[in-house]
Design a protein around this motif. Structure first.
Motif, PDB file in Angstrom:
ATOM      1  N   GLN A  31      23.960 -10.197 -14.188  1.00  0.00           N
ATOM      2  CA  GLN A  31      23.640 -11.683 -14.449  1.00  0.00           C
ATOM      3  C   GLN A  31      25.281 -12.258 -14.671  1.00  0.00           C
ATOM      4  O   GLN A  31      26.095 -11.587 -14.964  1.00  0.00           O
ATOM      5  CB  GLN A  31      22.972 -11.800 -15.786  1.00  0.00           C
ATOM      6  CG  GLN A  31      21.624 -11.178 -15.684  1.00  0.00           C
ATOM      7  CD  GLN A  31      20.764 -12.137 -16.309  1.00  0.00           C
ATOM      8  OE1 GLN A  31      21.119 -13.135 -16.785  1.00  0.00           O
ATOM      9  NE2 GLN A  31      19.381 -11.894 -16.540  1.00  0.00           N
ATOM     10  N   ALA A  32      25.261 -13.382 -14.452  1.00  0.00           N
ATOM     11  CA  ALA A  32      26.684 -14.095 -14.509  1.00  0.00           C
ATOM     12  C   ALA A  32      26.727 -14.315 -16.167  1.00  0.00           C
ATOM     13  O   ALA A  32      25.757 -14.706 -16.811  1.00  0.00           O
ATOM     14  CB  ALA A  32      26.601 -15.694 -13.889  1.00  0.00           C
ATOM     15  N   ALA A  33      27.998 -14.244 -16.481  1.00  0.00           N
ATOM     16  CA  ALA A  33      28.483 -14.511 -17.813  1.00  0.00           C
ATOM     17  C   ALA A  33      29.684 -15.205 -17.931  1.00  0.00           C
ATOM     18  O   ALA A  33      30.585 -15.252 -16.966  1.00  0.00           O
ATOM     19  CB  ALA A  33      28.663 -13.231 -18.475  1.00  0.00           C
ATOM     20  N   LEU A  34      29.635 -16.429 -18.816  1.00  0.00           N
ATOM     21  CA  LEU A  34      30.717 -17.495 -18.767  1.00  0.00           C
ATOM     22  C   LEU A  34      31.508 -17.175 -20.222  1.00  0.00           C
ATOM     23  O   LEU A  34      31.086 -16.713 -21.088  1.00  0.00           O
ATOM     24  CB  LEU A  34      30.075 -18.714 -18.717  1.00  0.00           C
ATOM     25  CG  LEU A  34      31.156 -19.773 -19.178  1.00  0.00           C
ATOM     26  CD1 LEU A  34      32.244 -20.059 -18.315  1.00  0.00           C
ATOM     27  CD2 LEU A  34      30.329 -21.092 -19.479  1.00  0.00           C
ATOM     28  N   PHE A  35      32.996 -16.873 -19.842  1.00  0.00           N
ATOM     29  CA  PHE A  35      33.749 -16.508 -21.076  1.00  0.00           C
ATOM     30  C   PHE A  35      34.737 -17.479 -21.061  1.00  0.00           C
ATOM     31  O   PHE A  35      35.239 -18.218 -20.120  1.00  0.00           O
ATOM     32  CB  PHE A  35      34.269 -15.283 -20.781  1.00  0.00           C
ATOM     33  CG  PHE A  35      33.558 -14.012 -20.978  1.00  0.00           C
ATOM     34  CD1 PHE A  35      33.461 -13.496 -22.304  1.00  0.00           C
ATOM     35  CD2 PHE A  35      32.580 -13.458 -20.095  1.00  0.00           C
ATOM     36  CE1 PHE A  35      32.843 -12.389 -22.590  1.00  0.00           C
ATOM     37  CE2 PHE A  35      31.881 -12.546 -20.241  1.00  0.00           C
ATOM     38  CZ  PHE A  35      31.739 -11.991 -21.540  1.00  0.00           C
ATOM     39  N   ILE A  36      35.483 -17.950 -22.471  1.00  0.00           N
ATOM     40  CA  ILE A  36      36.667 -18.408 -22.479  1.00  0.00           C
ATOM     41  C   ILE A  36      37.441 -17.753 -23.334  1.00  0.00           C
ATOM     42  O   ILE A  36      37.333 -17.067 -24.319  1.00  0.00           O
ATOM     43  CB  ILE A  36      36.163 -19.685 -23.547  1.00  0.00           C
ATOM     44  CG1 ILE A  36      35.264 -20.740 -22.707  1.00  0.00           C
ATOM     45  CG2 ILE A  36      37.257 -20.420 -24.060  1.00  0.00           C
ATOM     46  CD1 ILE A  36      34.663 -21.867 -23.456  1.00  0.00           C
ATOM     47  N   LEU A  37      38.664 -17.512 -22.685  1.00  0.00           N
ATOM     48  CA  LEU A  37      40.044 -16.874 -23.305  1.00  0.00           C
ATOM     49  C   LEU A  37      40.927 -17.617 -23.761  1.00  0.00           C
ATOM     50  O   LEU A  37      41.464 -18.514 -22.969  1.00  0.00           O
ATOM     51  CB  LEU A  37      40.242 -15.827 -22.317  1.00  0.00           C
ATOM     52  CG  LEU A  37      41.462 -14.899 -22.790  1.00  0.00           C
ATOM     53  CD1 LEU A  37      40.908 -14.027 -23.869  1.00  0.00           C
ATOM     54  CD2 LEU A  37      42.003 -14.144 -21.357  1.00  0.00           C
ATOM     55  N   THR A  38      41.262 -17.626 -25.057  1.00  0.00           N
ATOM     56  CA  THR A  38      42.128 -18.462 -25.429  1.00  0.00           C
ATOM     57  C   THR A  38      43.757 -18.040 -25.719  1.00  0.00           C
ATOM     58  O   THR A  38      43.825 -16.437 -25.344  1.00  0.00           O
ATOM     59  CB  THR A  38      41.800 -18.801 -27.128  1.00  0.00           C
ATOM     60  OG1 THR A  38      42.138 -17.720 -27.917  1.00  0.00           O
ATOM     61  CG2 THR A  38      40.575 -19.499 -27.334  1.00  0.00           C
ATOM     62  N   SER A  39      44.754 -18.634 -25.792  1.00  0.00           N
ATOM     63  CA  SER A  39      46.123 -18.146 -25.805  1.00  0.00           C
ATOM     64  C   SER A  39      46.309 -17.506 -26.825  1.00  0.00           C
ATOM     65  O   SER A  39      47.148 -16.500 -26.785  1.00  0.00           O
ATOM     66  CB  SER A  39      47.008 -19.323 -25.648  1.00  0.00           C
ATOM     67  OG  SER A  39      46.998 -20.196 -27.048  1.00  0.00           O
ATOM     68  N   MET A  40      45.689 -17.272 -28.096  1.00  0.00           N
ATOM     69  CA  MET A  40      45.633 -16.663 -29.001  1.00  0.00           C
ATOM     70  C   MET A  40      44.871 -15.232 -28.918  1.00  0.00           C
ATOM     71  O   MET A  40      45.151 -14.248 -29.895  1.00  0.00           O
ATOM     72  CB  MET A  40      45.165 -17.231 -30.522  1.00  0.00           C
ATOM     73  CG  MET A  40      45.719 -18.588 -30.616  1.00  0.00           C
ATOM     74  SD  MET A  40      47.358 -18.275 -31.088  1.00  0.00           S
ATOM     75  CE  MET A  40      47.132 -17.743 -32.799  1.00  0.00           C
ATOM     76  N   GLY A  41      44.343 -14.900 -27.636  1.00  0.00           N
ATOM     77  CA  GLY A  41      43.810 -13.664 -27.295  1.00  0.00           C
ATOM     78  C   GLY A  41      42.377 -13.435 -27.875  1.00  0.00           C
ATOM     79  O   GLY A  41      41.625 -12.350 -27.655  1.00  0.00           O
ATOM     80  N   PHE A  42      41.593 -14.441 -28.317  1.00  0.00           N
ATOM     81  CA  PHE A  42      40.411 -14.444 -28.516  1.00  0.00           C
ATOM     82  C   PHE A  42      39.497 -14.621 -27.346  1.00  0.00           C
ATOM     83  O   PHE A  42      39.602 -15.673 -26.506  1.00  0.00           O
ATOM     84  CB  PHE A  42      39.826 -15.798 -29.640  1.00  0.00           C
ATOM     85  CG  PHE A  42      40.558 -15.373 -30.910  1.00  0.00           C
ATOM     86  CD1 PHE A  42      40.066 -14.703 -31.660  1.00  0.00           C
ATOM     87  CD2 PHE A  42      41.521 -16.295 -31.292  1.00  0.00           C
ATOM     88  CE1 PHE A  42      40.745 -14.299 -32.857  1.00  0.00           C
ATOM     89  CE2 PHE A  42      42.111 -16.038 -32.418  1.00  0.00           C
ATOM     90  CZ  PHE A  42      41.817 -15.019 -33.340  1.00  0.00           C
ATOM     91  N   ALA A  43      38.639 -14.152 -27.189  1.00  0.00           N
ATOM     92  CA  ALA A  43      37.398 -14.266 -26.008  1.00  0.00           C
ATOM     93  C   ALA A  43      36.099 -14.537 -26.592  1.00  0.00           C
ATOM     94  O   ALA A  43      35.486 -13.777 -27.556  1.00  0.00           O
ATOM     95  CB  ALA A  43      37.422 -12.964 -25.201  1.00  0.00           C
ATOM     96  N   VAL A  44      35.288 -15.507 -25.990  1.00  0.00           N
ATOM     97  CA  VAL A  44      34.140 -15.854 -26.498  1.00  0.00           C
ATOM     98  C   VAL A  44      33.203 -15.824 -25.408  1.00  0.00           C
ATOM     99  O   VAL A  44      33.624 -16.572 -24.272  1.00  0.00           O
ATOM    100  CB  VAL A  44      34.160 -17.532 -27.312  1.00  0.00           C
ATOM    101  CG1 VAL A  44      32.801 -17.870 -27.608  1.00  0.00           C
ATOM    102  CG2 VAL A  44      34.915 -17.472 -28.199  1.00  0.00           C
TER     103      VAL A  44
END
Length: 168
Positions: free
Chosen positions: A30-43
């Motif tokens: 399945q497709a998964a959408l992630f957001i990765l921040t410059s602080m290294g957090f992935a959501v």
């Protein structure tokens, strides 16, 4: 600049402030959408039942407070819809579906750019095998103002594999 496996329709996009990257990947078929921040957090951004097995393209809103993307929804005919994800509220909203415009040959949509803070331009059309044919359209994020872009891009039977020699 093109950042995906097609001329349009990137599978990743950098936020306007350049502090985050949103990307789509496959997990458990399945497709998964992630957001990765410059602080290294992935959501992982998830909305079971609404987002289908795959996305077609993805862009940050110009204000950086959300993402727009094309996706096929579960049980929603054969076409794609345009969706808005609000980062503050954590909510998804479909604001365009080709089923509302059955007179147009739009089965697939690939995001191009924002033509203003709330006006999205995209290519809408259909594919046969690997060849896409379509026209450039625009719509406001509130779902109003849908129209073909006067003098906009027209594509007739373009091979979108981008010279991939192992695509067969």
């Amino acid at each position: 600049e093109w950042s995906g496996p097609r001329k349009y329709g990137p599978y990743w996009t950098i936020s306007p402030d350049k502090k985050a990257v949103a990307f789509i990947t496959r997990m458990n078929d399945q497709a998964a959408l992630f957001i990765l921040t410059s602080m290294g957090f992935a959501v992982r951004v998830d909305s079971p039942g609404m987002i289908a097995l795959f996305f077609a393209s993805l862009l940050w809103r110009p204000d950086g407070m959300g993402l727009v993307f094309t996706s096929k929804t579960r049980g929603a005919g054969t076409g794609y819809g345009l969706f808005d994800y609000d980062l503050l509220r954590g909510t998804f909203r479909e604001f365009f579906t080709p089923e509302d415009h059955k007179d147009l040959p739009i089965w697939e949509m690939y995001l191009k750019e924002f033509a203003g803070p709330r006006t999205l331009r995209f290519l809408g059309g259909s594919s046969l095998e690997y060849e896409f044919s379509g026209r450039e359209y625009q719509i406001n994020l509130d779902g109003t103002g849908f129209q073909q872009v006067p003098g906009g891009e027209v594509i007739e039977g373009e091979d979108w594999r981008g010279g991939c020699e192992d695509c067969e």
